[in-house]
Scaffold this motif. Structure first.
Motif, PDB file in Angstrom:
ATOM      1  N   ARG A 122       7.857  24.921  19.891  1.00  0.00           N
ATOM      2  CA  ARG A 122       9.073  24.504  20.588  1.00  0.00           C
ATOM      3  C   ARG A 122       9.391  23.039  20.292  1.00  0.00           C
ATOM      4  O   ARG A 122      10.539  22.682  20.011  1.00  0.00           O
ATOM      5  CB  ARG A 122       8.887  24.699  22.094  1.00  0.00           C
ATOM      6  CG  ARG A 122      10.040  24.188  22.950  1.00  0.00           C
ATOM      7  CD  ARG A 122       9.570  23.902  24.362  1.00  0.00           C
ATOM      8  NE  ARG A 122       8.508  22.910  24.381  1.00  0.00           N
ATOM      9  CZ  ARG A 122       7.621  22.788  25.371  1.00  0.00           C
ATOM     10  NH1 ARG A 122       7.649  23.618  26.395  1.00  0.00           N
ATOM     11  NH2 ARG A 122       6.690  21.842  25.319  1.00  0.00           N
ATOM     12  N   ALA A 173      18.507  29.321  26.522  1.00  0.00           N
ATOM     13  CA  ALA A 173      17.121  29.008  26.868  1.00  0.00           C
ATOM     14  C   ALA A 173      16.909  29.078  28.373  1.00  0.00           C
ATOM     15  O   ALA A 173      15.886  29.587  28.852  1.00  0.00           O
ATOM     16  CB  ALA A 173      16.746  27.626  26.339  1.00  0.00           C
ATOM     17  N   GLN A 174      17.880  28.598  29.153  1.00  0.00           N
ATOM     18  CA  GLN A 174      17.756  28.630  30.622  1.00  0.00           C
ATOM     19  C   GLN A 174      17.758  30.069  31.130  1.00  0.00           C
ATOM     20  O   GLN A 174      16.917  30.453  31.952  1.00  0.00           O
ATOM     21  CB  GLN A 174      18.896  27.829  31.250  1.00  0.00           C
ATOM     22  CG  GLN A 174      18.902  27.836  32.774  1.00  0.00           C
ATOM     23  CD  GLN A 174      19.777  28.939  33.349  1.00  0.00           C
ATOM     24  OE1 GLN A 174      20.920  29.112  32.932  1.00  0.00           O
ATOM     25  NE2 GLN A 174      19.242  29.692  34.291  1.00  0.00           N
ATOM     26  N   SER A 207      17.035  32.764  29.458  1.00  0.00           N
ATOM     27  CA  SER A 207      15.837  33.435  28.943  1.00  0.00           C
ATOM     28  C   SER A 207      14.609  33.101  29.775  1.00  0.00           C
ATOM     29  O   SER A 207      13.798  33.979  30.100  1.00  0.00           O
ATOM     30  CB  SER A 207      15.587  33.026  27.485  1.00  0.00           C
ATOM     31  OG  SER A 207      16.658  33.386  26.661  1.00  0.00           O
ATOM     32  N   ARG A 208      14.452  31.837  30.102  1.00  0.00           N
ATOM     33  CA  ARG A 208      13.280  31.437  30.878  1.00  0.00           C
ATOM     34  C   ARG A 208      13.331  32.009  32.284  1.00  0.00           C
ATOM     35  O   ARG A 208      12.294  32.363  32.842  1.00  0.00           O
ATOM     36  CB  ARG A 208      13.170  29.916  30.919  1.00  0.00           C
ATOM     37  CG  ARG A 208      12.785  29.302  29.590  1.00  0.00           C
ATOM     38  CD  ARG A 208      12.302  27.880  29.738  1.00  0.00           C
ATOM     39  NE  ARG A 208      11.055  27.816  30.491  1.00  0.00           N
ATOM     40  CZ  ARG A 208      10.165  26.835  30.387  1.00  0.00           C
ATOM     41  NH1 ARG A 208      10.387  25.834  29.565  1.00  0.00           N
ATOM     42  NH2 ARG A 208       9.072  26.841  31.101  1.00  0.00           N
ATOM     43  N   SER A 209      14.516  32.107  32.864  1.00  0.00           N
ATOM     44  CA  SER A 209      14.626  32.704  34.193  1.00  0.00           C
ATOM     45  C   SER A 209      14.146  34.150  34.184  1.00  0.00           C
ATOM     46  O   SER A 209      13.383  34.569  35.064  1.00  0.00           O
ATOM     47  CB  SER A 209      16.078  32.642  34.683  1.00  0.00           C
ATOM     48  OG  SER A 209      16.515  31.307  34.827  1.00  0.00           O
ATOM     49  N   ARG A 262      10.228  34.341  33.310  1.00  0.00           N
ATOM     50  CA  ARG A 262       9.342  33.979  34.418  1.00  0.00           C
ATOM     51  C   ARG A 262       9.250  35.115  35.424  1.00  0.00           C
ATOM     52  O   ARG A 262       8.162  35.440  35.919  1.00  0.00           O
ATOM     53  CB  ARG A 262       9.838  32.707  35.095  1.00  0.00           C
ATOM     54  CG  ARG A 262       8.961  32.271  36.268  1.00  0.00           C
ATOM     55  CD  ARG A 262       9.345  30.906  36.787  1.00  0.00           C
ATOM     56  NE  ARG A 262       9.102  29.866  35.777  1.00  0.00           N
ATOM     57  CZ  ARG A 262       9.288  28.571  35.998  1.00  0.00           C
ATOM     58  NH1 ARG A 262       9.738  28.154  37.177  1.00  0.00           N
ATOM     59  NH2 ARG A 262       9.046  27.693  35.046  1.00  0.00           N
ATOM     60  N   GLU A 292       6.776  32.000  28.792  1.00  0.00           N
ATOM     61  CA  GLU A 292       7.981  31.170  28.809  1.00  0.00           C
ATOM     62  C   GLU A 292       8.055  30.244  27.600  1.00  0.00           C
ATOM     63  O   GLU A 292       9.145  29.946  27.096  1.00  0.00           O
ATOM     64  CB  GLU A 292       8.028  30.336  30.084  1.00  0.00           C
ATOM     65  CG  GLU A 292       8.303  31.154  31.339  1.00  0.00           C
ATOM     66  CD  GLU A 292       8.395  30.266  32.560  1.00  0.00           C
ATOM     67  OE1 GLU A 292       9.236  29.344  32.570  1.00  0.00           O
ATOM     68  OE2 GLU A 292       7.615  30.479  33.503  1.00  0.00           O
ATOM     69  N   ASP A 293       6.917  29.742  27.130  1.00  0.00           N
ATOM     70  CA  ASP A 293       6.935  28.824  25.990  1.00  0.00           C
ATOM     71  C   ASP A 293       7.401  29.534  24.726  1.00  0.00           C
ATOM     72  O   ASP A 293       8.201  28.995  23.962  1.00  0.00           O
ATOM     73  CB  ASP A 293       5.540  28.229  25.774  1.00  0.00           C
ATOM     74  CG  ASP A 293       5.099  27.364  26.944  1.00  0.00           C
ATOM     75  OD1 ASP A 293       5.946  26.680  27.525  1.00  0.00           O
ATOM     76  OD2 ASP A 293       3.894  27.388  27.281  1.00  0.00           O
ATOM     77  N   THR A 350       9.252  32.259  24.697  1.00  0.00           N
ATOM     78  CA  THR A 350      10.655  32.586  24.957  1.00  0.00           C
ATOM     79  C   THR A 350      11.547  31.393  24.654  1.00  0.00           C
ATOM     80  O   THR A 350      12.583  31.517  23.992  1.00  0.00           O
ATOM     81  CB  THR A 350      10.836  33.012  26.426  1.00  0.00           C
ATOM     82  OG1 THR A 350       9.975  34.119  26.707  1.00  0.00           O
ATOM     83  CG2 THR A 350      12.268  33.417  26.706  1.00  0.00           C
ATOM     84  N   GLU A 351      11.150  30.214  25.134  1.00  0.00           N
ATOM     85  CA  GLU A 351      11.968  29.018  24.921  1.00  0.00           C
ATOM     86  C   GLU A 351      12.038  28.642  23.448  1.00  0.00           C
ATOM     87  O   GLU A 351      13.104  28.252  22.944  1.00  0.00           O
ATOM     88  CB  GLU A 351      11.394  27.855  25.724  1.00  0.00           C
ATOM     89  CG  GLU A 351      12.265  26.609  25.673  1.00  0.00           C
ATOM     90  CD  GLU A 351      11.735  25.485  26.525  1.00  0.00           C
ATOM     91  OE1 GLU A 351      12.541  24.638  26.945  1.00  0.00           O
ATOM     92  OE2 GLU A 351      10.513  25.438  26.772  1.00  0.00           O
ATOM     93  N   GLU A 356       9.470  38.979  24.767  1.00  0.00           N
ATOM     94  CA  GLU A 356      10.070  37.645  24.834  1.00  0.00           C
ATOM     95  C   GLU A 356      11.270  37.544  23.906  1.00  0.00           C
ATOM     96  O   GLU A 356      12.328  37.015  24.287  1.00  0.00           O
ATOM     97  CB  GLU A 356       9.030  36.584  24.480  1.00  0.00           C
ATOM     98  CG  GLU A 356       7.965  36.337  25.537  1.00  0.00           C
ATOM     99  CD  GLU A 356       6.813  37.328  25.498  1.00  0.00           C
ATOM    100  OE1 GLU A 356       5.881  37.166  26.290  1.00  0.00           O
ATOM    101  OE2 GLU A 356       6.842  38.269  24.674  1.00  0.00           O
TER     102      GLU A 356
END
Length: 376
Positions: free
Chosen positions: A46, A84-85, A87-89, A92, A98-99, A101-102, A188
């Motif tokens: 990332r 990214a926001q 996706s992380r929501s 999680r 999450e890493d 995914t981001e 992911e």
């Protein structure tokens, strides 16, 4: 208390869902190198993506409206951050990595040329006899070949899973990526793909309203928007700026919740218990519920008809066609005017591919300025 890489990997293994892709199970990198003492491999990936030239250029690449249309419209960079926001929501809530995914989300649009999907279509047509052009394949090319930041290898030397996530964006596998076996990619990666569709539908709608190209009263034609407005007590024929923000927020919240819950039901219903089972599953597991998918398609159809085909948007597309076609023809016909570093890639890449790489890396404003210098 310190949390070195080994501790972070251990926490991942105990905290994440069984179907999540754990960093300790990575297939690794093409070129062996020491890992960071305090970051997992996906965190390192990332960070490498964030520091690329290609990532910074996204600020001046078109989402729907070009950068010069106004300071508040989405660019390809802000769209990427919003994906990214989202996706992380979702990641999680599902217990995913999450890493990873981001990292996939931040890199999913790096291969986009100037002028959005119009630029991609034009470059693909210009390159038909030379291998074509596709933005996922170009993102892989950037990250494995064109970005040169390390002395021991070309590209960023990212982990297999991040590259796989880029390769499976909007496709089974992008050209140029050779998977270990056919499959759907990690959950992911699937979540990023779904989040991309969610983010651009909501935010293109927001930008269309802000620009005035979409009229608030038109939104009543979309059943989902009409229902959300009624829930919030909003009158679409007299939608205020605050009301618009409330509506977009509710739309995003609805789609994110539906994506999370529907994906969870599919994973549990099919008794998927590992990342390998996710890959080998015959269909994608990350999805909206049937009701939300239908509503999402209706919204996308509305945007295609009323926004993407609006005369103002089509005018910018025609400008993009003129610019990219003119630059491509000139550079192929007169490669001596290309920058020296681009000329240096011609023997290895071929003239047309070297020119295509150069054009794909341009921002909107750089491409326009290059065109003005050639055709005053």
């Amino acid at each position: 208390m310190l949390f070195p890489r080994e501790k972070l990997l251990e926490l991942e293994a105990t905290r994440l869902a069984p179907y999540a892709q754990k960093a300790r199970d990575t297939r690794g990198r093409q070129h062996p190198e020491p890992e960071s003492p305090y970051r997992t491999p996906y965190q390192k990936d990332r960070d490498r993506i964030l520091h690329t030239t290609a990532f910074r250029r996204l600020e001046y690449k078109t989402q729907v409206f070009p950068n010069w249309a106004g300071d508040y419209y989405r660019t390809r960079l802000t769209h990427t951050l919003e994906v990214a926001q989202v996706s992380r929501s979702i990641a999680r809530a599902l217990g995913l990595n999450e890493d990873l995914t981001e990292a996939i989300a931040l890199s999913h649009d790096l291969g986009h040329p100037p002028f959005g999907h119009t630029g991609e279509r034009i470059l693909n047509a210009l390159m038909q006899d030379h291998g074509g052009f596709e933005h996922n394949a170009q993102a892989l090319r950037l990250l494995t070949h064109l970005e040169e930041r390390y002395p021991g290898f070309k590209g960023l030397n990212l982990t297999y899973e991040v590259l796989e996530g880029i390769a499976t964006h909007e496709a089974a596998y992008a050209p140029g990526f050779k998977p270990d076996y056919p499959g759907q990619g990690t959950l992911e990666a699937q979540v990023v793909d779904l989040s991309d569709a969610i983010a651009y539908a909501a935010h293109d709608l927001d930008d269309g309203l802000r620009s005035g190209l979409l009229r608030p009263e038109e939104l009543a034609e979309v059943p989902l928007l009409r229902a959300l407005a009624q829930e919030e007590g909003l009158e679409l024929s007299r939608l205020t700026e605050l009301g618009r923000r409330v509506l977009i927020r509710q739309l995003l919240g609805y789609l994110i919740a539906e994506a999370t819950e529907a994906t969870h039901r599919r994973v549990e219903g099919r008794r998927v218990r590992s990342a390998e089972e996710v890959r080998r599953h015959p269909e994608r597991l990350a999805a909206l519920s049937p009701e939300a998918e239908r509503a999402h398609r209706e919204l996308q159809a509305f945007l295609r008809e009323r926004l993407y085909q609006h005369p103002e948007v089509l005018r910018e597309r025609r400008k993009a066609e003129m610019v990219l076609e003119g630059l491509f023809a000139t550079y192929v016909g007169h490669p001596e005017i290309l920058p020296k570093e681009v000329q240096g890639r011609i023997p290895e890449e071929g003239l047309e591919r070297a020119v295509c790489d150069y054009l794909a890396g341009m921002t909107d404003r750089f491409a326009l300025e290059a065109y003005r210098r050639l055709f005053p």
